[in-house]
Design a protein around this motif. Structure first.
Motif, PDB file in Angstrom:
ATOM      1  N   SER A   1     105.670  26.420  51.120  1.00 60.63           N
ATOM      2  CA  SER A   1     104.336  27.504  51.002  1.00 60.63           C
ATOM      3  C   SER A   1     103.586  27.507  52.409  1.00 60.63           C
ATOM      4  N   ALA A   2     103.182  26.180  52.843  1.00 60.37           N
ATOM      5  CA  ALA A   2     102.462  26.186  54.195  1.00 60.37           C
ATOM      6  C   ALA A   2     103.263  27.094  55.327  1.00 60.37           C
ATOM      7  N   GLU A   3     104.653  26.913  55.210  1.00 60.74           N
ATOM      8  CA  GLU A   3     105.574  27.425  56.342  1.00 60.74           C
ATOM      9  C   GLU A   3     105.415  28.866  56.257  1.00 60.74           C
ATOM     10  N   PHE A   4     105.691  29.440  55.051  1.00 60.78           N
ATOM     11  CA  PHE A   4     105.617  30.853  54.807  1.00 60.78           C
ATOM     12  C   PHE A   4     103.950  31.419  55.387  1.00 60.78           C
ATOM     13  N   PHE A   5     103.044  30.897  55.217  1.00 63.81           N
ATOM     14  CA  PHE A   5     101.632  31.096  55.581  1.00 63.81           C
ATOM     15  C   PHE A   5     101.577  31.229  57.060  1.00 63.81           C
ATOM     16  N   LEU A   6     102.285  30.160  57.485  1.00 58.46           N
ATOM     17  CA  LEU A   6     102.227  29.749  59.071  1.00 58.46           C
ATOM     18  C   LEU A   6     103.038  30.818  59.651  1.00 58.46           C
ATOM     19  N   LEU A   7     104.107  31.281  59.137  1.00 56.75           N
ATOM     20  CA  LEU A   7     105.032  32.343  59.656  1.00 56.75           C
ATOM     21  C   LEU A   7     103.986  33.648  59.681  1.00 56.75           C
ATOM     22  N   THR A   8     103.157  33.831  58.696  1.00 50.42           N
ATOM     23  CA  THR A   8     102.389  35.123  58.531  1.00 50.42           C
ATOM     24  C   THR A   8     101.240  34.805  59.721  1.00 50.42           C
ATOM     25  N   VAL A   9     100.556  33.857  59.928  1.00 45.61           N
ATOM     26  CA  VAL A   9      99.952  33.593  61.119  1.00 45.61           C
ATOM     27  C   VAL A   9     100.647  33.926  62.461  1.00 45.61           C
TER      28      VAL A   9
END
Length: 319
Positions: free
Chosen positions: A107-115
């Motif tokens: 989940s954190a990876e997908f949020f980071l890819l958004t950032v």
């Protein structure tokens, strides 16, 4: 009916029942795991040690490498140990911890890819405001928000999943404790809670996907306004690795979520899960370094500097 309090362990799905093939899978997973450790470890160390890479884009890349290291280390070592020792058991607490860490890191990876998509959008579409919008404090806050959001999402899923009563044994049809497979073991009267978790996950994922899509629509529009073909290529090349990583992540996750039930089977589920849980962490370092000469030069400088320690200018020594 079996109660969750009486379950002391879960049984994971083995890749094969043949001992020789179990060893083959062990060596395959070991090779992939070492490649992921080497690639992500090199990127993490290089970005930390080379002050030329202390920019927002590489700061977020360092965080991505840490998340990839964590996610592949959550699933692969246990699977390797099971293949080597010819067992499928994992303790109840170990399964809960594995499920929590995997959801947290993915989940954190997908949020980071958004950032990271926002970083590329500002760099290309609002270059004059880049230093203001993506200062060091803003970058730290956005990275912390990605990690924190992943943590809360994992707490929500894990707490809801492992507080439910078990009715269908303890055999998980996956090579690690994947929450969708664990939910199949619970009683059939909890559809409302399952649906609630699904809605939250879909809303978050769809929101991030729309933001990434919007960012790249704006980026492509800005690139097309550049008159020079060389300029277009130079600008677009800075986005290509991130776009490739996002495409790999989204396509493998969608394949896992949207596969038709008619072709669903334990072996097919295992292959699809392998594609989204193991392949991206191993391949991402290669994607980011393949077309990034600056990163390749910094990695080479780091590797040659290992033989000449006085040439390494690490972040830690300069702090």
């Amino acid at each position: 009916m079996s109660n969750s309090s009486s379950i002391t362990h879960f049984l994971l799905l083995a890749f094969t029942d043949t001992e020789e093939l179990q060893l083959l899978y062990f060596w395959l997973f070991l090779g992939i795991y070492l490649a992921a450790l080497l690639g992500n470890g090199l990127i993490t160390t290089t970005v930390a040690c080379d002050h030329h890479l202390h920019t927002p884009m590489y700061f977020f890349l360092l965080n991505l490498s840490l998340l990839d290291l964590g996610s592949i280390s959550t699933t692969v070592p246990k699977s390797m140990a099971n293949s080597l020792w010819d067992t499928t058991a994992i303790s109840y607490a170990g399964c809960a911890a594995q499920a929590f860490l995997f959801v947290f890191l993915i989940s954190a990876e997908f949020f980071l890819l958004t950032v990271m998509a926002y970083d590329r959008y500002v760099a290309i579409c609002k270059p004059l405001h880049y230093g203001t919008l993506l200062g060091s404090r803003a970058c730290v806050r956005m990275a912390a928000a990605a990690w924190g959001s992943g943590f809360l999402h994992a707490v929500l899923h894990t707490a809801n999943t492992f507080s439910l009563p078990l009715c269908h044994g303890n055999a998980v049809d996956q090579f690690f404790c994947e929450i969708p497979q664990i939910l199949k073991l619970f009683c059939s009267d909890i559809y409302l809670r399952k649906f609630g978790l699904l809605v939250v996950t879909v809303c978050l994922a769809f929101g991030c996907f729309l933001f990434i899509l919007f960012s790249y629509v704006q980026i492509f529009r800005a690139v097309l306004m550049i008159s020079s073909k060389k300029g277009q290529h130079k600008v677009f090349s800075t986005c290509l690795p991130h776009l490739a990583v996002v495409s790999l992540f989204v396509s493998t996750v969608m394949a896992a979520c949207l596969k038709p039930p008619s072709i669903s089977s334990p072996s097919m589920d295992m292959v699809v899960t392998f594609l989204y849980s193991v392949v991206p962490p191993a391949v991402n370092p290669l994607i980011y370094s393949m077309r990034n000469q600056e990163l390749k030069d910094a990695v080479w400088k780091l590797m040659t500097g290992m033989f000449f320690p006085e040439r390494i200018n690490c972040l830690f020594s300069s702090a």
